[in-house]
Design an enzyme around this catalytic site. Sequence first.
Site, PDB file in Angstrom:
ATOM      1  N   SER A  29       0.808  -1.220   0.000  1.00  0.00           N
ATOM      2  CA  SER A  29       0.000   0.000   0.000  1.00  0.00           C
ATOM      3  C   SER A  29       0.842   1.272   0.000  1.00  0.00           C
ATOM      4  CB  SER A  29      -0.946   0.013   1.201  1.00  0.00           C
ATOM      5  OG  SER A  29      -0.223  -0.161   2.405  1.00  0.00           O
ATOM      6  N   ASP A  47      -2.761   5.641  11.863  1.00  0.00           N
ATOM      7  CA  ASP A  47      -1.912   5.264  10.731  1.00  0.00           C
ATOM      8  C   ASP A  47      -0.638   6.098  10.739  1.00  0.00           C
ATOM      9  OD1 ASP A  47      -0.718   4.623   8.355  1.00  0.00           O
ATOM     10  OD2 ASP A  47      -2.431   5.074   7.085  1.00  0.00           O
ATOM     11  N   HIS A  58       1.440   5.164   6.341  1.00  0.00           N
ATOM     12  CA  HIS A  58       1.177   5.848   5.081  1.00  0.00           C
ATOM     13  C   HIS A  58       1.377   7.353   5.239  1.00  0.00           C
ATOM     14  CE1 HIS A  58      -1.092   2.003   4.970  1.00  0.00           C
ATOM     15  NE2 HIS A  58      -0.583   1.969   3.744  1.00  0.00           N
TER      16      HIS A  58
END
Length: 411
Positions: free
Chosen positions: A129, A379, A382
């Site tokens: 990702s 998160d 990312h």
Amino acid sequence: MGIISEAKIPKGVLLVPLSLLIILLLLPQIINLTQSSSKIIYGSSFETTERSRCNIFSGQWVPYPKESYYNNDTCPFILDQLNCLSSGRPDKEFMKLRWKPNECELPQFDATQFMKIVKGKSLAFVGDSIGRNQMESLICLINSVAHPEDVTAKRKYMDENYFRWWFSAEYNFTIAILWSPFLVKATDSDPKDFSFNSLMNLYLDEADKAWTSQLENFDYVIISTGQWFYRPMLFYENGQFVGFQKGSENNITDLNFYGYKKAFETTFKAIRDVKGFKGSTYLVTHSPKHFENGEWYEGGACDKTKPFTKEERSVYKYRDTLKSFYQIQVEEFEVAEKEARKKGLHFGLIDITEAMTTRSDAHPSRYGHTFNKNKKVNDCVHWCLPGPIDTWNEFLLYMMKLESVKSYHLI
């Protein structure tokens, strides 16, 4: 008798000095024409940078008051989990910095220039990702010029999880994410109970056919992965069990590094061996995470609003592991690049690790990332969009232009 008659002088004797005189008079104009042609294609700033062979990956973040390349209005493709501002993040300082190499200037991303280079071509991000994160940044960067359309539903490869395809009709340009978080063949030890921390079987000497079977269709391939190698895994080679990895940051062992090393070794070999593939391959180095007070499954977060200071960077808790993963990537890349060159293939390195290690301020953290409908997870892996991950694509364009200049001078 002492005077030579003009009629007796050979014609060739007069033509030689005349020709030399014409060449000397035209040479400066020819040189200027060549330089002008190069500048029309790449821009004078890049020409200066290219000549100096600057290391664009070594530098620092400096204040940059101008607006980001895009926003929610100009790019409707930003995923909610990465759209930090729309998810309620109150500060914008993380968008007000720009990467400054120590020895030169990094050219800004020029969407028109990028699209001229990739016109009629195709580009794939292969990995996890983080690669998808970079792809979404690139789609936003080119959207004002290329107007890409999500054509995933029109592809025949719908059985492959997380594969996404975009197409710009104006430039006949395809961009895709080929999901393969381990790059090699991997299966869940318990397919009925998959989780983001479940035990995986990795076949270290078998590249994942999900992406290698597509490779010959692409002109550019960007490889990036890393975070999935922290989880528990069983390693296999030649069909035989060779080791077990407990997983998690607290249990990193030499076996983790062995699996990572073998995965990249297999990946690069697979690229070199794909019949019909003549494209360029770029490796994006390991992207750092910045959890504090626990990992993602322990309630950890990353709430800083400014990059690490030098002192904070020196005590960065993932420093040793990050360094080991980074060194493995670079070492495997250097070996692979030499072998690829023998086959006429181009391998390039996009070194984002130094630049991103300090950017503890640029993750979504509590803004945007939803684990499932009932649970929210911070998160710190990312990167917010827009944000410093856009710099990765500035690096990519720079590398593409550098490759094009080298090819141009070889013609």
